[in-house]
Design a protein around this motif. Structure first.
Motif, mmCIF file in Angstrom:
data_model
loop_
_atom_site.group_PDB
_atom_site.id
_atom_site.type_symbol
_atom_site.label_atom_id
_atom_site.label_comp_id
_atom_site.label_asym_id
_atom_site.label_seq_id
_atom_site.Cartn_x
_atom_site.Cartn_y
_atom_site.Cartn_z
ATOM 1 N N ASP A 1 0.826 -1.190 0.000
ATOM 2 C CA ASP A 1 0.000 0.000 0.000
ATOM 3 C C ASP A 1 0.875 1.261 0.000
ATOM 4 O O ASP A 1 1.926 1.296 0.639
ATOM 5 N N ALA A 2 0.437 2.268 -0.782
ATOM 6 C CA ALA A 2 1.138 3.544 -0.785
ATOM 7 C C ALA A 2 1.067 4.143 0.597
ATOM 8 O O ALA A 2 0.078 4.037 1.296
ATOM 9 N N GLY A 3 2.162 4.823 1.003
ATOM 10 C CA GLY A 3 2.224 5.401 2.324
ATOM 11 C C GLY A 3 1.533 6.737 2.378
ATOM 12 O O GLY A 3 2.180 7.787 2.195
ATOM 13 N N ILE A 4 0.241 6.718 2.619
ATOM 14 C CA ILE A 4 -0.527 7.959 2.742
ATOM 15 C C ILE A 4 -1.338 7.897 4.026
ATOM 16 O O ILE A 4 -2.079 6.939 4.243
ATOM 17 N N THR A 5 -1.200 8.901 4.852
ATOM 18 C CA THR A 5 -2.011 8.987 6.061
ATOM 19 C C THR A 5 -2.749 10.315 6.067
ATOM 20 O O THR A 5 -2.276 11.309 5.503
ATOM 21 N N GLN A 6 -3.907 10.285 6.700
ATOM 22 C CA GLN A 6 -4.715 11.488 6.845
ATOM 23 C C GLN A 6 -5.034 11.673 8.323
ATOM 24 O O GLN A 6 -5.309 10.704 9.027
ATOM 25 N N SER A 7 -5.008 12.924 8.750
ATOM 26 C CA SER A 7 -5.370 13.197 10.138
ATOM 27 C C SER A 7 -6.136 14.510 10.231
ATOM 28 O O SER A 7 -5.868 15.445 9.465
ATOM 29 N N PRO A 8 -7.149 14.556 11.108
ATOM 30 C CA PRO A 8 -7.674 13.427 11.855
ATOM 31 C C PRO A 8 -8.484 12.504 10.959
ATOM 32 O O PRO A 8 -8.744 12.833 9.805
ATOM 33 N N ARG A 9 -8.876 11.368 11.438
ATOM 34 C CA ARG A 9 -9.730 10.469 10.668
ATOM 35 C C ARG A 9 -11.207 10.838 10.829
ATOM 36 O O ARG A 9 -12.003 10.611 9.926
ATOM 37 N N HIS A 10 -11.535 11.383 11.970
ATOM 38 C CA HIS A 10 -12.906 11.830 12.217
ATOM 39 C C HIS A 10 -12.841 13.162 12.945
ATOM 40 O O HIS A 10 -11.970 13.360 13.797
ATOM 41 N N LYS A 11 -13.760 14.061 12.585
ATOM 42 C CA LYS A 11 -13.815 15.329 13.303
ATOM 43 C C LYS A 11 -15.227 15.878 13.256
ATOM 44 O O LYS A 11 -15.882 15.843 12.212
ATOM 45 N N VAL A 12 -15.651 16.382 14.423
ATOM 46 C CA VAL A 12 -16.917 17.094 14.515
ATOM 47 C C VAL A 12 -16.585 18.516 14.939
ATOM 48 O O VAL A 12 -15.849 18.723 15.906
ATOM 49 N N TYR A 103 -3.169 7.251 -5.851
ATOM 50 C CA TYR A 103 -3.248 6.429 -4.645
ATOM 51 C C TYR A 103 -3.951 7.255 -3.575
ATOM 52 O O TYR A 103 -3.587 8.407 -3.342
ATOM 53 N N PHE A 104 -4.923 6.625 -2.939
ATOM 54 C CA PHE A 104 -5.786 7.359 -2.027
ATOM 55 C C PHE A 104 -5.489 7.042 -0.568
ATOM 56 O O PHE A 104 -5.164 5.907 -0.208
ATOM 57 N N GLY A 105 -5.652 8.051 0.265
ATOM 58 C CA GLY A 105 -5.592 7.868 1.698
ATOM 59 C C GLY A 105 -6.888 7.265 2.224
ATOM 60 O O GLY A 105 -7.834 7.055 1.462
ATOM 61 N N PRO A 106 -6.952 7.009 3.532
ATOM 62 C CA PRO A 106 -8.122 6.349 4.123
ATOM 63 C C PRO A 106 -9.324 7.254 4.313
ATOM 64 O O PRO A 106 -10.420 6.767 4.601
ATOM 65 N N GLY A 107 -9.147 8.567 4.188
ATOM 66 C CA GLY A 107 -10.271 9.488 4.299
ATOM 67 C C GLY A 107 -10.417 10.095 5.684
ATOM 68 O O GLY A 107 -9.986 9.523 6.690
ATOM 69 N N THR A 108 -11.036 11.272 5.708
ATOM 70 C CA THR A 108 -11.396 11.962 6.952
ATOM 71 C C THR A 108 -12.877 12.279 6.895
ATOM 72 O O THR A 108 -13.334 12.931 5.960
ATOM 73 N N ARG A 109 -13.602 11.813 7.898
ATOM 74 C CA ARG A 109 -15.035 12.111 7.960
ATOM 75 C C ARG A 109 -15.222 13.365 8.795
ATOM 76 O O ARG A 109 -14.920 13.367 9.984
ATOM 77 N N LEU A 110 -15.702 14.434 8.159
ATOM 78 C CA LEU A 110 -15.897 15.718 8.828
ATOM 79 C C LEU A 110 -17.377 16.018 8.941
ATOM 80 O O LEU A 110 -18.112 15.969 7.952
ATOM 81 N N THR A 111 -17.801 16.332 10.163
ATOM 82 C CA THR A 111 -19.183 16.735 10.409
ATOM 83 C C THR A 111 -19.178 18.146 10.953
ATOM 84 O O THR A 111 -18.506 18.421 11.945
ATOM 85 N N VAL A 112 -19.938 19.012 10.295
ATOM 86 C CA VAL A 112 -20.059 20.399 10.740
ATOM 87 C C VAL A 112 -21.473 20.602 11.272
ATOM 88 O O VAL A 112 -22.449 20.456 10.529
ATOM 89 N N THR A 113 -21.571 20.916 12.565
ATOM 90 C CA THR A 113 -22.900 21.028 13.199
ATOM 91 C C THR A 113 -23.335 22.481 13.313
ATOM 92 O O THR A 113 -22.529 23.404 13.209
ATOM 93 N N GLY B 43 -10.385 4.055 1.379
ATOM 94 C CA GLY B 43 -10.136 4.890 0.214
ATOM 95 C C GLY B 43 -10.270 4.082 -1.064
ATOM 96 O O GLY B 43 -10.533 2.880 -1.036
ATOM 97 N N LEU B 44 -10.088 4.750 -2.174
ATOM 98 C CA LEU B 44 -10.191 4.077 -3.466
ATOM 99 C C LEU B 44 -8.881 3.376 -3.806
ATOM 100 O O LEU B 44 -7.797 3.833 -3.419
ATOM 101 N N GLN B 45 -8.983 2.285 -4.548
ATOM 102 C CA GLN B 45 -7.785 1.619 -5.060
ATOM 103 C C GLN B 45 -8.009 1.257 -6.513
ATOM 104 O O GLN B 45 -9.119 0.964 -6.942
ATOM 105 N N LEU B 46 -6.939 1.252 -7.262
ATOM 106 C CA LEU B 46 -7.024 1.038 -8.702
ATOM 107 C C LEU B 46 -7.360 -0.408 -9.036
ATOM 108 O O LEU B 46 -6.749 -1.337 -8.510
ATOM 109 N N LEU B 47 -8.344 -0.598 -9.927
ATOM 110 C CA LEU B 47 -8.648 -1.913 -10.479
ATOM 111 C C LEU B 47 -7.894 -2.143 -11.781
ATOM 112 O O LEU B 47 -7.296 -3.198 -11.987
ATOM 113 N N LEU B 48 -7.979 -1.159 -12.674
ATOM 114 C CA LEU B 48 -7.311 -1.262 -13.964
ATOM 115 C C LEU B 48 -7.296 0.104 -14.635
ATOM 116 O O LEU B 48 -7.982 1.022 -14.186
#
Lengths: 113, 114
Positions: A1-12, A103-113, B43-48
């Motif tokens: 896996d590509a080395g990509i991190t996101q922070s924070p992972r969750h935020k309100v 290559y994508f990171g795992p994502g950050t879920r942001l909630t704005v109240t 996250g998304l990952q490449l299929l092709l």
């Protein structure tokens, strides 16, 4: 896996407050991207960077700013968060545009109240 | 500007059945085409990807896609799906003259039922 991190992972957060999301990569890729993902809209590009201190706007850049002072870090700032910015934010990297995949990171879920 | 249309927002299918996820694009210049998969809470990952050459592209997990220039399509297929293929699938296009700006479709949710 590509080395990509996101922070924070969750935020309100509350409407009107500033928020900064961080993307960090260990791949030394030149290009970095910020997307938001909303139901029914797929991924929409907010901003991207093609080098240190080189950035450009995407299709939904209003209300967002970015900075890239180092190759490995790409920051996304919501200057004054609004409820319409509630979303999942993804960072992505690529060696080069065009033929190279992102290559994508795992994502950050942001909630704005 | 380029655009991508994924023709089905949801595709339910039974395990071991074949599946096709449809993607059409529009662009006046040559493009690079991608299919990504997103599993829940990831996250998304490449299929092709299609860059040039053979119009039939093989990817990971038994998926393949065919580039059809005349119909501006890039449909994704798998002859026999598994429960583990349940995910959201995104088609993306990048134009060689618009470097750095991929356009993604709205996604197709594939649900494989036992």
């Amino acid at each position: 896996d590509a080395g990509i991190t996101q922070s924070p992972r969750h935020k309100v957060t509350e409407t009107g407050t500033p928020v900064t999301l961080r993307c960090h990569q260990t791949e030394n890729h030149r290009y970095m991207y910020w997307y938001r993902q909303d139901p029914g809209h797929g991924l929409r590009l907010i901003h991207y960077s093609y080098g240190v201190k080189d950035t450009d706007k995407g299709e939904v850049s209003d209300g967002y700013s970015v900075s890239r002072s180092k190759t490995e870090d790409f920051l996304l700032t919501l200057e004054s968060a609004t409820s319409s910015q509630t979303s999942v934010y993804f960072c992505a990297i690529s060696e080069s545009p065009g033929a190279y995949e992102q290559y994508f990171g795992p994502g950050t879920r942001l909630t704005v109240t | 500007a380029q655009s991508v249309t994924q023709l089905d927002s949801q595709v339910p299918v039974f395990e071991e059945a074949p599946v096709e996820l449809r993607c059409n694009y529009s662009s006046s210049v040559s493009v690079y085409l991608f299919w990504y998969v997103q599993y829940p809470n990831q996250g998304l990952q490449l299929l092709l990807k299609y860059l040039s050459g053979s119009t039939l592209v093989k990817g990971i997990n038994g998926f393949e896609a065919e580039f059809n220039k005349s119909q501006t399509s890039f449909h994704l297929r798998k002859p026999s799906v598994h429960i583990s293929d349940t995910a959201e699938y995104f088609c993306a296009v990048e134009v060689s003259t618009n470097a750095g700006k991929s356009t993604f479709g709205d996604g197709t949710t594939l649900t494989v039922k036992p």
